[in-house]
Design a protein around this motif. Structure first.
Motif, short mmCIF file in Angstrom:
data_model
loop_
_atom_site.label_atom_id
_atom_site.label_comp_id
_atom_site.label_asym_id
_atom_site.label_seq_id
_atom_site.Cartn_x
_atom_site.Cartn_y
_atom_site.Cartn_z
N PRO A 53 -39.60 20.57 54.15
CA PRO A 53 -39.62 20.45 52.68
C PRO A 53 -39.06 19.11 52.20
O PRO A 53 -39.53 18.56 51.20
CB PRO A 53 -38.74 21.62 52.21
N GLU A 54 -38.08 18.55 52.92
CA GLU A 54 -37.45 17.29 52.47
C GLU A 54 -38.34 16.08 52.71
O GLU A 54 -38.19 15.06 52.04
CB GLU A 54 -36.13 17.06 53.21
N TYR A 55 -39.25 16.17 53.69
CA TYR A 55 -40.02 14.98 54.10
C TYR A 55 -41.30 14.91 53.25
O TYR A 55 -42.37 15.37 53.64
CB TYR A 55 -40.33 15.04 55.60
N TYR A 56 -41.14 14.28 52.07
CA TYR A 56 -42.23 14.23 51.08
C TYR A 56 -43.35 13.27 51.48
O TYR A 56 -44.47 13.32 50.96
CB TYR A 56 -41.65 13.77 49.72
N LEU A 57 -43.08 12.34 52.42
CA LEU A 57 -44.02 11.24 52.67
C LEU A 57 -45.43 11.74 53.04
O LEU A 57 -46.43 11.28 52.47
CB LEU A 57 -43.52 10.33 53.81
N THR A 58 -45.49 12.66 53.98
CA THR A 58 -46.79 13.12 54.49
C THR A 58 -47.57 13.85 53.40
O THR A 58 -48.77 13.66 53.24
CB THR A 58 -46.59 14.04 55.72
N ARG A 59 -46.86 14.67 52.63
CA ARG A 59 -47.56 15.41 51.56
C ARG A 59 -48.07 14.45 50.50
O ARG A 59 -49.19 14.59 50.00
CB ARG A 59 -46.62 16.44 50.92
N TYR A 206 -34.46 12.13 55.45
CA TYR A 206 -34.01 11.74 56.80
C TYR A 206 -32.78 12.53 57.24
O TYR A 206 -32.16 12.20 58.25
CB TYR A 206 -33.77 10.22 56.84
N ASN A 207 -32.41 13.54 56.42
CA ASN A 207 -31.25 14.38 56.74
C ASN A 207 -31.60 15.83 56.40
O ASN A 207 -30.97 16.44 55.54
CB ASN A 207 -30.02 13.93 55.93
N ASP A 208 -32.62 16.35 57.06
CA ASP A 208 -33.09 17.69 56.73
C ASP A 208 -32.09 18.76 57.17
O ASP A 208 -31.36 18.58 58.15
CB ASP A 208 -34.45 17.95 57.38
N CYS A 209 -32.12 19.85 56.43
CA CYS A 209 -31.17 20.96 56.68
C CYS A 209 -31.38 21.57 58.05
O CYS A 209 -30.42 22.00 58.70
CB CYS A 209 -31.37 22.07 55.65
N ALA A 210 -32.62 21.62 58.52
CA ALA A 210 -32.90 22.30 59.80
C ALA A 210 -32.49 21.45 61.00
O ALA A 210 -32.51 21.94 62.13
CB ALA A 210 -34.38 22.66 59.87
N GLY A 211 -32.18 20.19 60.77
CA GLY A 211 -31.72 19.34 61.88
C GLY A 211 -32.85 18.81 62.78
O GLY A 211 -32.59 18.35 63.89
N HIS A 239 -26.36 12.35 64.77
CA HIS A 239 -27.38 11.74 63.90
C HIS A 239 -26.72 11.20 62.62
O HIS A 239 -25.93 11.90 61.99
CB HIS A 239 -28.39 12.83 63.55
N HIS A 240 -27.07 9.97 62.26
CA HIS A 240 -26.58 9.42 60.99
C HIS A 240 -27.70 8.59 60.36
O HIS A 240 -28.23 7.68 61.01
CB HIS A 240 -25.35 8.52 61.27
N ARG A 249 -34.00 0.14 52.58
CA ARG A 249 -34.43 0.73 53.85
C ARG A 249 -33.44 1.79 54.32
O ARG A 249 -32.24 1.70 54.09
CB ARG A 249 -34.58 -0.36 54.92
N ILE A 250 -34.02 2.77 54.97
CA ILE A 250 -33.21 3.75 55.72
C ILE A 250 -32.79 3.09 57.02
O ILE A 250 -33.57 2.35 57.64
CB ILE A 250 -34.06 5.01 56.02
N GLU A 251 -31.57 3.34 57.43
CA GLU A 251 -31.15 2.99 58.80
C GLU A 251 -30.80 4.29 59.49
O GLU A 251 -30.06 5.11 58.94
CB GLU A 251 -29.91 2.10 58.80
#
Ligand code: SAH
Ligand code: AVI
Length: 322
Positions: A53-59, A206-211, A239-240, A249-251
């Protein structure tokens, strides 16, 4: 499986990985290149990420493709679709469906470093698009494209998912230049780019709840263990991921939990202090002028710019600038 000698590719990959690990871990900010996320498990973990749900890019990119595929196909009139970093090619199916025309031969060339996953993608596309000619190519696009010398034009190059953002600007420009060098005046590049937006939305992706992203990140250490015989304990790296609003940018990092020593045969021993990190990925975010600048630096120009309804993501069609 392709025109590429995959055994040669494996030797090359091994030598390249040794050099990348030796060089990257010697830097003050230790670093490993993101292409090493992608063995079969890494590719599958990325697939899982695309459904979070958090990764909106593909949708967001799917929404644009669904709205614009017919227009893209009409503009480009492509006989060959060369897709860089194809992965599962799930979104590409939208384009391939729109390209289907009776009596017209279309070739699809998915290019990827993840060999086994590429094999599966190609088999599945071949099964579902029987009239398509599918020619998979195992290649590290950060080094070279390794395309056959003759392509049937017009060619549409596709580089989706904002994978361009995993390359810093000089490497992204070099990659775009490699694409440009294979383009004729009537060819196109379809480029997916994630757009700048509020830091919280980006950071959550980049920090989804499901890990799952954490597992994807740690998978790089399993890849280095498997390929170089290293003894990283992935569970001792946290993970950070954070968004740098100034650099847009995300690092993504792997942070050592406790002091530890890692042995990498043929490379050496590395001491990690508690809290010390390895940077594993950059994921650059863009706006229209940033894409225009990258394109111009590579001899390309943005001719069409499409976004989703919420302007989270852009798909642009670029042509040779001259
Ligand atoms: N295009 C798909 C997959 C994106 S994931 C999508 O939009 O969902 C990034 C893909 O690029 C993975 O399949 C990975 O294996 C591939 N990749 C990453 N670095 C690469 C490199 N240097 N050369 C070739 N492929 C690469
Ligand atoms: C493939 N690439 C564009 C993804 C991204 O968003 O930068 C890889 C990824 N890293 C963490 N989540 C997804």
């Amino acid at each position: 499986m392709s025109s590429t000698d995959t055994h040669g590719m494996t030797d090359r990959r091994h030598a390249q990985m040794l050099a990348d690990v030796r060089e990257g871990l010697a830097r003050p900010q230790r670093e490993l290149p993101p292409k090493y996320f992608y063995d079969e498990r890494g590719s599958q973990l990325f697939e899982d990420i695309t459904r979070l749900p958090e990764y909106y890019l593909t949708r967001a990119e799917t929404e644009i493709l669904e709205a614009r595929a017919a227009a893209i196909v009409e503009i480009t009139d492509a006989r060959t679709l060369v897709e860089l970093g194809a992965g599962s090619a799930t979104k590409t199916r939208i384009l391939l469906r729109a390209m289907r025309q009776p009596g017209q031969r279309v070739t699809y060339m998915p290019v990827d470093v993840s060999e086994e996953f590429l094999r599966q993608t190609s088999a599945s596309i071949e099964r579902d698009f029987p009239s398509l000619v599918v020619q998979p190519i195992v290649s590290d696009i950060g080094e070279s494209l390794d395309l056959p010398p003759a392509l049937e034009h017009p060619v549409m190059f596709a580089f989706l998912g904002s994978t361009i953002g995993n390359f810093d600007d000089p490497s992204a420009i070099a990659l775009l230049q490699r694409i440009r060098s294979r383009m004729e005046p009537r060819d196109w590049l379809l480029l997916g780019t994630d757009l700048r937006k509020d830091a919280r939305t980006i950071e959550l992706a980049y920090n989804d709840c499901a890990g799952v992203t954490a597992d994807f990140n740690r998978n790089m250490l399993s890849v280095v263990n498997a390929e170089l015989g290293a003894d990283f304990d992935p569970e001792r790296f946290a993970h950070h991921a954070f968004y740098d609003e100034h650099l847009h940018r995300i690092e993504m990092h792997l942070v050592s939990v406790g002091d530890q020593r890692v042995h990498i045969p043929a490379v050496g021993d590395f001491e990690f202090e508690h809290g010390e990190s390895i940077r594993t990925e950059l994921s650059c975010k863009y706006d229209r002028s940033a894409v225009d600048r990258l394109a111009a630096a590579a001899g390309l120009a943005v001719r069409h710019w499409f976004t989703d309804a919420e302007s989270r993501f852009a798909l642009s069609l670029l042509g040779p600038a001259t």
